[in-house]
Design a protein around this motif. Sequence first.
Motif, PDB file in Angstrom:
ATOM      1  N   HIS A 192      -9.035  -0.743   6.045  1.00  0.00           N
ATOM      2  CA  HIS A 192     -10.457  -0.746   5.728  1.00  0.00           C
ATOM      3  C   HIS A 192     -11.187  -1.944   6.336  1.00  0.00           C
ATOM      4  CE1 HIS A 192      -8.386  -3.068   2.669  1.00  0.00           C
ATOM      5  NE2 HIS A 192      -9.498  -3.760   2.539  1.00  0.00           N
ATOM      6  N   HIS A 193     -10.463  -2.920   6.884  1.00  0.00           N
ATOM      7  CA  HIS A 193     -11.100  -4.077   7.504  1.00  0.00           C
ATOM      8  C   HIS A 193     -11.236  -3.930   9.019  1.00  0.00           C
ATOM      9  CE1 HIS A 193     -11.487  -6.671   4.065  1.00  0.00           C
ATOM     10  NE2 HIS A 193     -10.255  -6.415   3.708  1.00  0.00           N
ATOM     11  N   PRO A 228      -5.639  -7.267   3.063  1.00  0.00           N
ATOM     12  CA  PRO A 228      -5.909  -6.791   4.414  1.00  0.00           C
ATOM     13  C   PRO A 228      -5.333  -5.389   4.609  1.00  0.00           C
ATOM     14  CG  PRO A 228      -4.181  -8.438   4.439  1.00  0.00           C
ATOM     15  CD  PRO A 228      -4.692  -8.364   3.029  1.00  0.00           C
ATOM     16  N   ARG A 273     -10.287  -3.072  -9.324  1.00  0.00           N
ATOM     17  CA  ARG A 273      -9.541  -2.300  -8.314  1.00  0.00           C
ATOM     18  C   ARG A 273     -10.210  -2.426  -6.945  1.00  0.00           C
ATOM     19  NH1 ARG A 273      -8.425   3.576 -11.035  1.00  0.00           N
ATOM     20  NH2 ARG A 273      -7.685   2.800 -13.028  1.00  0.00           N
ATOM     21  N   ARG A 274     -11.528  -2.282  -6.911  1.00  0.00           N
ATOM     22  CA  ARG A 274     -12.255  -2.392  -5.641  1.00  0.00           C
ATOM     23  C   ARG A 274     -12.107  -3.790  -5.048  1.00  0.00           C
ATOM     24  NH1 ARG A 274     -17.731   0.083  -7.426  1.00  0.00           N
ATOM     25  NH2 ARG A 274     -16.972   2.120  -7.993  1.00  0.00           N
ATOM     26  N   PHE A 275     -12.178  -4.803  -5.894  1.00  0.00           N
ATOM     27  CA  PHE A 275     -12.024  -6.174  -5.421  1.00  0.00           C
ATOM     28  C   PHE A 275     -10.641  -6.382  -4.811  1.00  0.00           C
ATOM     29  CE2 PHE A 275     -10.704 -10.582  -6.208  1.00  0.00           C
ATOM     30  CZ  PHE A 275     -11.639 -11.225  -5.410  1.00  0.00           C
ATOM     31  N   PHE A 334      -8.709  -4.115  -3.548  1.00  0.00           N
ATOM     32  CA  PHE A 334      -8.664  -3.331  -2.313  1.00  0.00           C
ATOM     33  C   PHE A 334      -9.365  -4.066  -1.187  1.00  0.00           C
ATOM     34  CE2 PHE A 334     -10.376   0.025   0.464  1.00  0.00           C
ATOM     35  CZ  PHE A 334      -9.188   0.632   0.830  1.00  0.00           C
ATOM     36  N   TYR A 335     -10.472  -4.722  -1.505  1.00  0.00           N
ATOM     37  CA  TYR A 335     -11.240  -5.448  -0.496  1.00  0.00           C
ATOM     38  C   TYR A 335     -10.517  -6.711  -0.030  1.00  0.00           C
ATOM     39  CZ  TYR A 335     -15.023  -7.872   1.836  1.00  0.00           C
ATOM     40  OH  TYR A 335     -15.778  -8.534   2.767  1.00  0.00           O
ATOM     41  N   VAL A 336      -9.859  -7.404  -0.956  1.00  0.00           N
ATOM     42  CA  VAL A 336      -9.210  -8.670  -0.635  1.00  0.00           C
ATOM     43  C   VAL A 336      -7.952  -8.460   0.203  1.00  0.00           C
ATOM     44  CG1 VAL A 336      -7.986 -10.634  -1.650  1.00  0.00           C
ATOM     45  CG2 VAL A 336     -10.133  -9.883  -2.613  1.00  0.00           C
ATOM     46  N   ARG A 355       0.829  -1.210   0.000  1.00  0.00           N
ATOM     47  CA  ARG A 355       0.000   0.000   0.000  1.00  0.00           C
ATOM     48  C   ARG A 355       0.863   1.259   0.000  1.00  0.00           C
ATOM     49  NH1 ARG A 355      -5.556   0.934   2.608  1.00  0.00           N
ATOM     50  NH2 ARG A 355      -5.746   3.163   2.393  1.00  0.00           N
TER      51      ARG A 355
END
Length: 92
Positions: free
Chosen positions: A70-71, A67, A59-61, A63-65, A8
Amino acid sequence: MSFPQWLRSNSEYYLLAAAQERIATQNGMAFSFRPRSLNDYFWRFVFVPIYRVLPDGLRRFAFYVLPGSHHRAWPAQAERPRPAHRAFPKFD
């Protein structure tokens, strides 16, 4: 530093540098960010162009996957209504 944090921080840094370079060239200004290492070349000339052509859903996927911050769970909210707060102690 964990791998997701490293990924990141590097991606933020090089995407920001690429955006600054793009805006500077659009406005006719000079911008000098010369890659100094193989790492710089990879991030600037491989990662940034690939990231820019990825569809937004992918991109969103990603970012979500991965860690990251945002978690994190939000702390539990205090009970409502709360008792009134006294700004100054009462002296009797």
